[in-house]
Design an enzyme around this catalytic site. Structure first.
Site, PDB file in Angstrom:
ATOM      1  N   ASP A   1      -0.300   5.156   0.810  1.00 40.84           N
ATOM      2  CA  ASP A   1      -0.594   6.103   1.887  1.00 40.84           C
ATOM      3  C   ASP A   1      -0.506   5.414   3.239  1.00 40.84           C
ATOM      4  OD1 ASP A   1      -1.115   8.390   0.330  1.00 40.84           O
ATOM      5  OD2 ASP A   1      -3.131   7.691  -0.118  1.00 40.84           O
TER       6      ASP A   1
ATOM      7  N   ASP B   1       0.861  -1.171   0.000  1.00 36.01           N
ATOM      8  CA  ASP B   1       0.000   0.000   0.000  1.00 36.01           C
ATOM      9  C   ASP B   1       0.907   1.232   0.000  1.00 36.01           C
ATOM     10  OD1 ASP B   1      -2.508   1.369   0.180  1.00 36.01           O
ATOM     11  OD2 ASP B   1      -2.083   1.740   2.296  1.00 36.01           O
TER      12      ASP B   1
ATOM     13  N   ASP C   1      -1.214  -0.616   6.102  1.00 36.91           N
ATOM     14  CA  ASP C   1      -1.418   0.038   7.402  1.00 36.91           C
ATOM     15  C   ASP C   1      -2.870   0.004   7.844  1.00 36.91           C
ATOM     16  OD1 ASP C   1      -2.164   1.955   5.316  1.00 36.91           O
ATOM     17  OD2 ASP C   1      -2.360   3.404   6.952  1.00 36.91           O
TER      18      ASP C   1
END
Length: 358
Positions: A38, A36, A240
């Site tokens: 961001d 991922d 995250d």
């Protein structure tokens, strides 16, 4: 060695009671990291601490890197240029977006060259065009589908109105993803899911309120797109967010690494239900370059990892010892997940989270 989740009676993988061990550093145990962006590689457009160095080292050691994002606003070319500017050389073909995943879904369900109403930014429009679809801007152009993708701060009310009008007329509705929020340099901001909710609210008066077909994480179309484009055989999802990255890894039956540099904190991880528990956990992307220690013990006697031990008693967690904070988090995960089973743990974890400083 990489962990392969055991199957339940229904054939779906059952997550472990706590984070798994790996005698090998993760960058040697897997062939491709599906990362991922961001909250993992950068935040607010700036590289997160240790991200650039860790990714460079992992790539130099032979791990293939692919960047998998639910953000449909930017094109793979733009994302790759941004990563390269940050110090992580990347090619457009190494970037997989939810715009690409939803474009494939649409192309599979409408005639070749069909008009499609795109409500989003350049990344969505380019992905649809690459699938041979004709991008239109009005519900009056008789679109075969309407597709929503993150439009950024430039998303205007008239664009949402066109989506609402098309959906009201029975046009098949698609969304790149439904993330309600996204991280930004100024805080948590509305994501594409918030725009999807606008259309949903404006059409709920209908006799049969429509629902969009969604492509992005944690749903299978995004994982399928990632595997088709990377041809990964032993992928590791790195993210995250529990509700997209980690849940998506479970849906795809692959292992995952949660990094604590984005939206998920220690308390949220401890309260996660089974389908949102990662295989591994680390402070940041340096966790790719490390072996992961074993958590040993049981719910009755307690669990141990590094210099820490933890056991659940009376609805709370008793944590003793010391050492690396992330080892303490691993052992507390094992203790609370072991008690909670497949459900989220509802006990008090505030004191242990404060002690760990995570």
């Amino acid at each position: 060695m990489p962990h392969t989740p055991a199957s339940t009676d229904g054939g779906r993988p059952r997550p472990p009671a706590g984070p798994r061990a790996s005698e090998q550093a993760l960058h040697t145990a897997y062939d491709t990291a599906l990362l991922d962006l961001d909250g993992v590689v950068y935040a607010g457009g700036e590289a997160l601490p240790h991200a650039v160095g860790a990714l460079r080292s992992a790539r130099e050691a032979g791990l293939r890197l692919a960047y998998v994002t639910n953000n449909a606003a930017r094109t793979p070319q733009t994302v790759a240029e941004h990563l390269t500017e940050l110090g992580v050389p990347a090619r457009p073909e190494e970037v997989i977006t939810s715009a690409q995943a939803v474009a494939r879904l649409v192309a599979e369900q409408v005639p070749a060259g069909a008009p499609v109403l795109a409500v989003g930014a350049e990344g969505l429009r380019v992905a649809l065009a690459e699938r041979g679809l004709t991008v239109v801007d009005s519900a009056d152009e008789e679109p075969a589908a309407v597709v929503q993708g993150y439009g950024g701060p430039q998303m205007t009310w008239d664009r949402l109105m066109e989506a609402v009008l098309a959906v009201q007329r029975g046009v098949p509705w698609f969304a790149s993803n439904t993330d309600i929020t996204i991280p930004s340099a100024r805080g948590i901001a509305p994501g594409n899911g918030a725009a999807v909710e606008v259309v949903r609210l404006a059409t709920r008066w209908m006799r049969r309120p429509p629902e969009p077909t969604v492509a992005g994480k944690p749903l299978p179309p995004m994982h399928r797109e990632s595997i088709l484009r990377t041809e990964a055989r032993r992928p590791l999802v790195v993210g995250d967010r529990l509700d997209t990255d980690i849940e998506g890894a479970h849906a795809g039956r692959v292992d995952s690494l949660l990094v604590l540099t984005g939206v998920t904190d220690a308390a949220q991880l401890l309260a996660a239900p089974a389908e949102r528990r990662p295989t591994y956990v680390a402070r940041d992307l340096r966790g790719l370059l490390e072996a992961h220690p074993e958590v040993v013990g049981d719910a009755e006697e307690g669990f141990r990892c590094g210099g820490w031990s933890a056991v659940v008693r009376g609805g709370g967690v008793r944590l003793e010892g010391g050492g690396e904070a992330v080892d303490g988090l691993r052992v507390v995960c094992a203790a609370v997940w072991g008690v909670a089973g497949d459900e989220g743990f509802g006990g008090d974890v505030g004191e242990v989270v404060e002690r760990l400083g995570l």
